[in-house]
Design a protein around this motif. Structure first.
Motif, PDB file in Angstrom:
ATOM      1  N   ALA A  31     -34.028  -9.678  26.772  1.00 52.50           N
ATOM      2  CA  ALA A  31     -35.081 -10.664  26.563  1.00 52.50           C
ATOM      3  C   ALA A  31     -34.928 -11.342  25.205  1.00 52.50           C
ATOM      4  O   ALA A  31     -35.090 -12.566  25.085  1.00 52.50           O
ATOM      5  CB  ALA A  31     -36.458 -10.000  26.672  1.00 52.50           C
ATOM      6  N   GLU A  32     -34.610 -10.570  24.180  1.00 55.15           N
ATOM      7  CA  GLU A  32     -34.432 -11.142  22.846  1.00 55.15           C
ATOM      8  C   GLU A  32     -33.241 -12.095  22.807  1.00 55.15           C
ATOM      9  O   GLU A  32     -33.305 -13.173  22.207  1.00 55.15           O
ATOM     10  CB  GLU A  32     -34.257 -10.020  21.821  1.00 55.15           C
ATOM     11  CG  GLU A  32     -35.536  -9.239  21.573  1.00 55.15           C
ATOM     12  CD  GLU A  32     -35.331  -8.110  20.582  1.00 55.15           C
ATOM     13  OE1 GLU A  32     -34.197  -7.978  20.058  1.00 55.15           O
ATOM     14  OE2 GLU A  32     -36.297  -7.368  20.322  1.00 55.15           O
ATOM     15  N   GLU A  33     -32.127 -11.708  23.449  1.00 55.53           N
ATOM     16  CA  GLU A  33     -30.945 -12.578  23.476  1.00 55.53           C
ATOM     17  C   GLU A  33     -31.226 -13.864  24.243  1.00 55.53           C
ATOM     18  O   GLU A  33     -30.815 -14.954  23.827  1.00 55.53           O
ATOM     19  CB  GLU A  33     -29.767 -11.838  24.109  1.00 55.53           C
ATOM     20  CG  GLU A  33     -29.148 -10.759  23.243  1.00 55.53           C
ATOM     21  CD  GLU A  33     -27.883 -10.207  23.874  1.00 55.53           C
ATOM     22  OE1 GLU A  33     -26.932 -10.994  24.096  1.00 55.53           O
ATOM     23  OE2 GLU A  33     -27.856  -8.996  24.162  1.00 55.53           O
ATOM     24  N   MET A  38     -32.351 -19.768  24.169  1.00 55.81           N
ATOM     25  CA  MET A  38     -33.184 -20.932  24.494  1.00 55.81           C
ATOM     26  C   MET A  38     -33.639 -21.644  23.226  1.00 55.81           C
ATOM     27  O   MET A  38     -33.696 -22.878  23.187  1.00 55.81           O
ATOM     28  CB  MET A  38     -34.379 -20.502  25.349  1.00 55.81           C
ATOM     29  CG  MET A  38     -33.998 -20.136  26.782  1.00 55.81           C
ATOM     30  SD  MET A  38     -35.414 -19.800  27.878  1.00 55.81           S
ATOM     31  CE  MET A  38     -35.930 -18.188  27.293  1.00 55.81           C
ATOM     32  N   LEU A  39     -33.940 -20.887  22.186  1.00 59.78           N
ATOM     33  CA  LEU A  39     -34.337 -21.505  20.912  1.00 59.78           C
ATOM     34  C   LEU A  39     -33.205 -22.336  20.327  1.00 59.78           C
ATOM     35  O   LEU A  39     -33.413 -23.446  19.835  1.00 59.78           O
ATOM     36  CB  LEU A  39     -34.760 -20.428  19.917  1.00 59.78           C
ATOM     37  CG  LEU A  39     -36.141 -19.806  20.121  1.00 59.78           C
ATOM     38  CD1 LEU A  39     -36.292 -18.551  19.280  1.00 59.78           C
ATOM     39  CD2 LEU A  39     -37.230 -20.816  19.760  1.00 59.78           C
ATOM     40  N   LEU A  40     -31.983 -21.807  20.382  1.00 58.50           N
ATOM     41  CA  LEU A  40     -30.833 -22.500  19.796  1.00 58.50           C
ATOM     42  C   LEU A  40     -30.356 -23.667  20.649  1.00 58.50           C
ATOM     43  O   LEU A  40     -29.656 -24.549  20.161  1.00 58.50           O
ATOM     44  CB  LEU A  40     -29.677 -21.506  19.590  1.00 58.50           C
ATOM     45  CG  LEU A  40     -29.931 -20.389  18.558  1.00 58.50           C
ATOM     46  CD1 LEU A  40     -28.781 -19.392  18.559  1.00 58.50           C
ATOM     47  CD2 LEU A  40     -30.121 -20.989  17.174  1.00 58.50           C
ATOM     48  N   SER A  41     -30.754 -23.691  21.917  1.00 58.57           N
ATOM     49  CA  SER A  41     -30.258 -24.723  22.828  1.00 58.57           C
ATOM     50  C   SER A  41     -30.876 -26.093  22.582  1.00 58.57           C
ATOM     51  O   SER A  41     -30.315 -27.108  22.983  1.00 58.57           O
ATOM     52  CB  SER A  41     -30.543 -24.307  24.276  1.00 58.57           C
ATOM     53  OG  SER A  41     -31.942 -24.387  24.546  1.00 58.57           O
ATOM     54  N   TYR A  46     -42.068 -24.873  24.359  1.00 57.44           N
ATOM     55  CA  TYR A  46     -43.031 -24.737  23.271  1.00 57.44           C
ATOM     56  C   TYR A  46     -44.111 -23.741  23.686  1.00 57.44           C
ATOM     57  O   TYR A  46     -44.335 -23.498  24.881  1.00 57.44           O
ATOM     58  CB  TYR A  46     -43.683 -26.090  22.948  1.00 57.44           C
ATOM     59  CG  TYR A  46     -42.662 -27.165  22.660  1.00 57.44           C
ATOM     60  CD1 TYR A  46     -42.080 -27.270  21.403  1.00 57.44           C
ATOM     61  CD2 TYR A  46     -42.245 -28.044  23.658  1.00 57.44           C
ATOM     62  CE1 TYR A  46     -41.118 -28.232  21.137  1.00 57.44           C
ATOM     63  CE2 TYR A  46     -41.282 -29.018  23.402  1.00 57.44           C
ATOM     64  CZ  TYR A  46     -40.724 -29.101  22.137  1.00 57.44           C
ATOM     65  OH  TYR A  46     -39.757 -30.038  21.879  1.00 57.44           O
ATOM     66  N   ARG A  47     -44.769 -23.177  22.691  1.00 56.50           N
ATOM     67  CA  ARG A  47     -45.897 -22.305  22.990  1.00 56.50           C
ATOM     68  C   ARG A  47     -47.191 -23.069  22.748  1.00 56.50           C
ATOM     69  O   ARG A  47     -47.296 -23.874  21.840  1.00 56.50           O
ATOM     70  CB  ARG A  47     -45.850 -21.029  22.155  1.00 56.50           C
ATOM     71  CG  ARG A  47     -45.901 -21.212  20.657  1.00 56.50           C
ATOM     72  CD  ARG A  47     -45.746 -19.878  19.946  1.00 56.50           C
ATOM     73  NE  ARG A  47     -45.602 -20.064  18.500  1.00 56.50           N
ATOM     74  CZ  ARG A  47     -46.608 -20.085  17.643  1.00 56.50           C
ATOM     75  NH1 ARG A  47     -47.850 -19.948  18.085  1.00 56.50           N
ATOM     76  NH2 ARG A  47     -46.401 -20.264  16.356  1.00 56.50           N
ATOM     77  N   ARG A  48     -48.135 -22.795  23.610  1.00 57.37           N
ATOM     78  CA  ARG A  48     -49.480 -23.376  23.479  1.00 57.37           C
ATOM     79  C   ARG A  48     -50.455 -22.240  23.720  1.00 57.37           C
ATOM     80  O   ARG A  48     -50.736 -21.882  24.865  1.00 57.37           O
ATOM     81  CB  ARG A  48     -49.669 -24.510  24.470  1.00 57.37           C
ATOM     82  CG  ARG A  48     -51.016 -25.221  24.322  1.00 57.37           C
ATOM     83  CD  ARG A  48     -50.904 -26.656  24.779  1.00 57.37           C
ATOM     84  NE  ARG A  48     -52.182 -27.344  24.760  1.00 57.37           N
ATOM     85  CZ  ARG A  48     -52.751 -27.842  23.665  1.00 57.37           C
ATOM     86  NH1 ARG A  48     -52.140 -27.707  22.495  1.00 57.37           N
ATOM     87  NH2 ARG A  48     -53.914 -28.472  23.736  1.00 57.37           N
ATOM     88  N   GLY A  49     -50.926 -21.653  22.596  1.00 57.10           N
ATOM     89  CA  GLY A  49     -51.706 -20.431  22.730  1.00 57.10           C
ATOM     90  C   GLY A  49     -50.792 -19.340  23.253  1.00 57.10           C
ATOM     91  O   GLY A  49     -49.724 -19.095  22.726  1.00 57.10           O
ATOM     92  N   TRP A 121     -43.317 -14.544  20.524  1.00 57.60           N
ATOM     93  CA  TRP A 121     -42.540 -15.773  20.730  1.00 57.60           C
ATOM     94  C   TRP A 121     -42.203 -16.450  19.406  1.00 57.60           C
ATOM     95  O   TRP A 121     -43.044 -16.533  18.501  1.00 57.60           O
ATOM     96  CB  TRP A 121     -43.321 -16.760  21.579  1.00 57.60           C
ATOM     97  CG  TRP A 121     -43.340 -16.440  23.044  1.00 57.60           C
ATOM     98  CD1 TRP A 121     -42.496 -15.634  23.732  1.00 57.60           C
ATOM     99  CD2 TRP A 121     -44.290 -16.939  23.997  1.00 57.60           C
ATOM    100  NE1 TRP A 121     -42.844 -15.589  25.051  1.00 57.60           N
ATOM    101  CE2 TRP A 121     -43.934 -16.377  25.251  1.00 57.60           C
ATOM    102  CE3 TRP A 121     -45.383 -17.779  23.921  1.00 57.60           C
ATOM    103  CZ2 TRP A 121     -44.649 -16.653  26.412  1.00 57.60           C
ATOM    104  CZ3 TRP A 121     -46.091 -18.058  25.057  1.00 57.60           C
ATOM    105  CH2 TRP A 121     -45.729 -17.500  26.298  1.00 57.60           C
ATOM    106  N   GLN A 122     -40.989 -16.980  19.337  1.00 55.99           N
ATOM    107  CA  GLN A 122     -40.564 -17.772  18.193  1.00 55.99           C
ATOM    108  C   GLN A 122     -40.525 -19.267  18.524  1.00 55.99           C
ATOM    109  O   GLN A 122     -40.147 -20.085  17.683  1.00 55.99           O
ATOM    110  CB  GLN A 122     -39.163 -17.316  17.733  1.00 55.99           C
ATOM    111  CG  GLN A 122     -39.120 -15.879  17.270  1.00 55.99           C
ATOM    112  CD  GLN A 122     -40.038 -15.621  16.090  1.00 55.99           C
ATOM    113  OE1 GLN A 122     -39.990 -16.340  15.088  1.00 55.99           O
ATOM    114  NE2 GLN A 122     -40.893 -14.601  16.201  1.00 55.99           N
ATOM    115  N   PHE A 123     -40.912 -19.617  19.742  1.00 52.37           N
ATOM    116  CA  PHE A 123     -40.910 -21.028  20.132  1.00 52.37           C
ATOM    117  C   PHE A 123     -41.905 -21.803  19.270  1.00 52.37           C
ATOM    118  O   PHE A 123     -42.974 -21.282  18.931  1.00 52.37           O
ATOM    119  CB  PHE A 123     -41.282 -21.184  21.607  1.00 52.37           C
ATOM    120  CG  PHE A 123     -40.340 -20.505  22.556  1.00 52.37           C
ATOM    121  CD1 PHE A 123     -39.092 -21.034  22.802  1.00 52.37           C
ATOM    122  CD2 PHE A 123     -40.700 -19.323  23.190  1.00 52.37           C
ATOM    123  CE1 PHE A 123     -38.218 -20.403  23.675  1.00 52.37           C
ATOM    124  CE2 PHE A 123     -39.839 -18.686  24.062  1.00 52.37           C
ATOM    125  CZ  PHE A 123     -38.581 -19.223  24.307  1.00 52.37           C
TER     126      PHE A 123
END
Length: 518
Positions: A31-33, A38-41, A46-49, A121-123
């Motif tokens: 899950a972390e990988e 996805m973050l690097l792509s 995005y996260r919303r709440g 989440w880091q998004f």
């Protein structure tokens, strides 16, 4: 053409994607990988709440023959997330048959875990989605498509603007105001304050990026067909390129709150509460208007989601009023065509079509007015409206600077029509002229014409009418339970210089006083 499009960036070939190998006992690591890939792509996640969302862009054919863009923040479901995972990494699983790692689909279990671990989440967090340029908190124009990290707004397919001066002068602001006023020429606005409310609605819907919280703009009329909804279609056409989406209040407060919450979570730029009947009251709407972040009950469950509220809210109705705390959060203009059948009246011009043909021009006008006011040093800045200081500075004060009426004057008129305030005022006025305190039962008995002389007097009759309006019971009697609840909810309220207070309970029974303030 009617197609939903996610704006995926052009991507490198599959062979150049990072490789994620599915190995035993690597549940959390996978899950972390996958999240890191996805973050690097650069994919639009995005996260919303505690929701994972992506911009959903639709191009629809308009009645004018032009394509119009509409956009929302769509929740990312598990199948959708696996598509994002597949686009951002090459997943491999060891094949015993081939004795090597081979390509495979992203594991469903990994996607479920990513969606479940929202606290980690880091998004980036997204505050809303816009299809028009807006102002940043510093007054700079935000006009670059894509995600703006500073404002946390996502900009989708922005129209081209005409040249905008870095520091527009008052003459430019006056010309911009004339453009907006021309759009209102055929609307039967009853006075200058109503016109100021309409102008504020236009500017606010475009400049919302610079305004943490904005009051609701409403239009009331004595007859249907007066142009209330159409006026907000003009505002929405400038801000979003399409007519204003509408919702109706629900049959009860729970249903209304679900509808309001769905709008907030979708990040809709502007929405109108359409055809409000009688009195509009909603504690959640008060919070949405006044607080930068709100907790929303997610549809289909009891879980709460936290989100920024960046929607510009409108409301329309026939002779409707807003009640209590919503009063100071709402600007109400009035339309009156002075006709029995105003729906038969035809507009010589079509302001929505005019906006859609030259949308960049009207967006520029809405941006120019507050920018010119900032460039001039904010002369004659009005006292801030509580909770809406940025809006008061950028929109309200700018309009008054250009000679318009103060749109906040409409709040005073709406307050006078607030039925809850009228009810409270009648109660205070009817309170017996004595320093004595009363229990609920004693107060009801005092006003009872069949239980003493006071109830037969004009003062007693007025007291009974005030109590019955608050807590109507059967056969003309006052409901003591409802009256007790009302007194509790109005404890420490002040009307004029008089205040409702409660004495310490004795045996579980309270005594109530209405007395003069020092």
């Amino acid at each position: 053409m009617d197609e939903t499009v996610i704006e995926f960036p052009k991507h490198k070939v599959r062979g150049s994607l990072p490789v994620i190998r599915i190995e035993p006992e690597a549940y959390a690591d996978l899950a972390e990988e996958a999240e890191r890939a996805m973050l690097l792509s650069g994919l639009p996640l995005y996260r919303r709440g505690n929701l994972l969302v992506t911009p959903a862009i639709r191009e629809v054919d308009g009645a004018d023959g032009l394509l119009h863009t509409t956009a929302v923040l769509a929740e990312v479901s598990l199948p959708y997330l696996r598509e994002f995972m597949n686009r951002s990494a090459r997943f491999e699983r060891y094949s015993v048959r081939h004795k090597k790692f081979v390509a495979t689909d992203p594991p469903e279990e990994t996607g479920k875990l990513i969606l479940a671990r929202s606290p980690q989440w880091q998004f980036p967090e997204v505050a809303g989605i816009l299809t028009a340029p807006t102002l940043g908190a510093d007054g700079a124009i935000l006009d670059q498509p894509g995600f703006d990290p500073k404002s946390r707004l996502y900009f989708a397919k922005l129209p081209t603007l005409p040249f905008l001066a870095d520091a527009p002068g008052k003459d430019m602001a006056e010309a911009a105001l004339a453009d907006l006023v021309a759009l209102l020429a055929e609307f039967p606005l009853v006075d200058d304050v109503s016109r100021a409310v309409a102008l504020s609605a236009m500017i606010t819907s475009v400049c919302r990026g610079a305004i943490p919280m904005a009051p609701m703009h409403a239009m009331s009329a004595p007859e249907p067909g007066s142009g209330k909804s159409y006026l907000f279609d003009v505002c929405a056409a400038i801000a979003t390129g399409k007519p204003c989406p509408v919702i109706t209040p629900g049959r009860n407060s729970d249903e209304t709150e679900k509808r309001l919450g769905a709008v907030v979570l979708a990040g809709q730029p502007c929405v109108s509460l359409d055809n409000v009947t009688s009195v509009l009251s909603s504690s959640l709407l008060c919070q949405i208007l006044e607080r930068p972040r709100v907790l929303i009950r997610l549809l289909g469950g009891s879980k709460l989601g936290e989100a920024e509220a960046h929607t510009t809210w409108f409301a329309t109705g026939i002779n409707f009023t807003v009640a209590d705390d919503l009063n100071r959060r709402t600007l109400i203009g009035r339309l009156d065509s002075d006709m029995e059948r105003p729906e038969l009246r035809t507009f010589r011009n079509d302001p929505v079509a005019t906006v859609l043909r030259e949308r960049g021009r009207y967006i520029a006008a809405c941006l120019t007015i507050p920018r010119a006011y900032i460039a001039a040093g904010k002369p004659g800045r009005l006292p801030k409206l509580a909770s809406f200081g940025a809006w008061s500075d950028l929109v309200r004060s700018a309009l008054v600077w250009l000679g318009c009426a103060d749109p906040c004057v409409s709040i005073l008129a709406a307050r006078d029509n607030d039925p809850t305030l009228q009810q409270r005022t009648a109660f205070f006025a009817a309170w017996p002229a004595t320093d004595q305190g009363y229990t609920v039962a004693e107060l009801i008995r005092l006003a009872d014409a069949n239980d003493g002389d006071y109830g037969k007097t004009e003062a007693g009759i007025a007291l009974h009418e005030a109590l019955f309006a608050i807590a109507p019971g059967s056969k003309g009697a006052v409901d003591p339970t409802a009256l007790g609840k009302w007194l509790g909810s109005n404890k420490e309220r002040i009307v004029g210089r008089r205040k409702l207070t409660r004495a310490t309970a004795h045996g579980g029974v309270y005594r109530w006083w209405v007395g003069e303030q020092d």
